[in-house]
Motif scaffolding. Structure first.
Motif, PDB file in Angstrom:
ATOM      1  N   ILE A 162      15.358  -4.051  20.448  1.00  0.00           N
ATOM      2  CA  ILE A 162      15.801  -2.621  21.017  1.00  0.00           C
ATOM      3  C   ILE A 162      14.513  -1.746  20.750  1.00  0.00           C
ATOM      4  O   ILE A 162      14.024  -1.643  19.721  1.00  0.00           O
ATOM      5  CB  ILE A 162      17.180  -2.011  20.451  1.00  0.00           C
ATOM      6  CG1 ILE A 162      18.377  -2.782  21.002  1.00  0.00           C
ATOM      7  CG2 ILE A 162      16.881  -0.480  20.871  1.00  0.00           C
ATOM      8  CD1 ILE A 162      19.307  -2.074  20.274  1.00  0.00           C
ATOM      9  N   GLY A 244      17.707  -6.827  23.362  1.00  0.00           N
ATOM     10  CA  GLY A 244      18.469  -6.272  22.110  1.00  0.00           C
ATOM     11  C   GLY A 244      19.457  -7.099  21.365  1.00  0.00           C
ATOM     12  O   GLY A 244      19.895  -6.868  20.480  1.00  0.00           O
ATOM     13  N   ASN A 314      19.933   1.259  26.074  1.00  0.00           N
ATOM     14  CA  ASN A 314      20.391   1.532  24.867  1.00  0.00           C
ATOM     15  C   ASN A 314      21.556   1.868  24.697  1.00  0.00           C
ATOM     16  O   ASN A 314      22.511   1.696  23.649  1.00  0.00           O
ATOM     17  CB  ASN A 314      19.164   2.384  24.376  1.00  0.00           C
ATOM     18  CG  ASN A 314      17.966   1.501  23.922  1.00  0.00           C
ATOM     19  OD1 ASN A 314      17.688   0.509  24.269  1.00  0.00           O
ATOM     20  ND2 ASN A 314      16.810   2.247  23.458  1.00  0.00           N
TER      21      ASN A 314
END
Length: 337
Positions: A162, A244, A314
């Protein structure tokens, strides 16, 4: 009852991509083709909605389904040959257009070559190596095997933690995966086994020589240029699929839940299930619970702008993990009661 959207014949839509490129090349319009193709996928991915699984398939469908990726590969090869025949005489802008389109089609072909590569046959693996050389990623099969064995580890490519932008990821992923393949080759050599990298390297060098010999400096620029574009697109898709997810847990990949994208790219969007059962043919894959906010084409352009990508992905990942944690807690409470 099977709906019309579930019919396996829709996978033949993929062939329209290289076929329409060949038509566009006849009219010297590679840029028009590229713009129309991108616009069509963006619009119809949104209009046609979510992926529909094909249920109650015949037992022999997996053996006949190979015709779809092979058909795409054959048409793609014709498109590359057609563009190669034109590059010596076209104007600069059309030359650039042919190079860009060939690179994009090469990346699209990688999804279909990937399907052939995973079939359990020696000829399929060798044929995929040759096709991947033309697409610009000759050692992809070796990279991909290590990726499957070490999914979630950025040191083997594809996965990005991330906060890492696409522009920083692409070079890092390609370099890490190549380093991993070289290390694996050295390990094999120390065990008295044959190197596996020799064939793809020699194939790439021979292809460079052939393009340079047949078409001169333009041939060399064309091949190297379309290789660079193809690699960029392929690494971007890997970034989208694994962004991520660095712990190698569940999920191992994000899924694209768009009906059209999955028909055009032989269910490459059902990536999590592919990692769980990598020899399963594309039409038998099912969509996992970790779903991207949109189809690959939408996510591709989003990834090109890191601030937008981070703001959406995110947050999307945080919400998904919160939902999974809540579901897990509820399941534990039910068992306890």
């Amino acid at each position: 009852m099977t709906s019309s959207r579930e019919k396996p014949g829709w996978y033949w839509l993929s062939s329209t991509l290289p076929a329409s490129a060949i038509v566009a090349f006849q009219y010297d319009q590679p840029w028009v083709y590229l713009g129309c193709m991108i616009a069509a996928i963006l619009v119809f991915d949104a209009i046609l909605g979510e992926h529909v699984a094909i249920e109650n398939q015949k037992d022999d469908m997996a053996s006949t389904s190979i015709a779809v990726p092979v058909g795409f590969i054959c048409l793609w090869l014709l498109a590359v040959l057609d563009s190669t025949a034109r590059i010596k005489r076209v104007a600069v802008m059309e030359f650039v257009g042919l190079t860009v389109v060939s690179g994009v089609l090469g990346a699209f072909a990688m999804a279909h070559i990937h399907e052939v590569m995973h079939r359990d046959s020696r000829w399929g693996r060798r044929a995929s190596d040759i096709a991947m050389t033309l697409a610009g990623y000759p050692h992809y099969r070796l990279v991909h095997e290590l990726h499957h064995a070490h999914v979630g580890d950025p040191q083997f490519g594809s996965t990005a933690p991330i906060g890492l932008s696409l522009w920083r990821h692409v070079g890092r992923s390609f370099g890490n995966s190549l380093t991993a393949v070289l290390a694996d080759d050295r390990r094999r050599l120390s065990q008295g086994r044959k190197r596996r990298l020799s064939f793809p390297v020699s194939m790439w060098l021979e292809t460079v020589v052939v393009f340079a010999y047949l078409c001169g400096p333009r041939g060399l620029l064309f091949y190297v240029g379309q290789c660079a574009i193809s690699i960029f697109v392929v690494e971007t898709i890997g970034y989208i699929q694994h962004y991520g997810l660095v712990d190698g847990g569940d999920p191992v990949a994000w899924n694209a839940h768009s009906w059209l994208s999955n028909r055009l790219f032989v269910n490459n969007g059902l990536h999590a299930h592919h990692h769980l059962e990598q020899t399963l043919s594309y039409e038998r894959l099912k969509c996992g619970t970790a779903i991207l906010p949109a189809g690959y084409m939408h996510m591709f352009f989003l990834a090109l702008i890191p601030p937008l990508w981070f703001s959406i992905m995110n947050h999307h990942q945080k919400c998904w993990r919160s939902a999974i944690a809540l579901t897990s807690m509820e399941s534990k409470n039910k068992r306890a009661s």
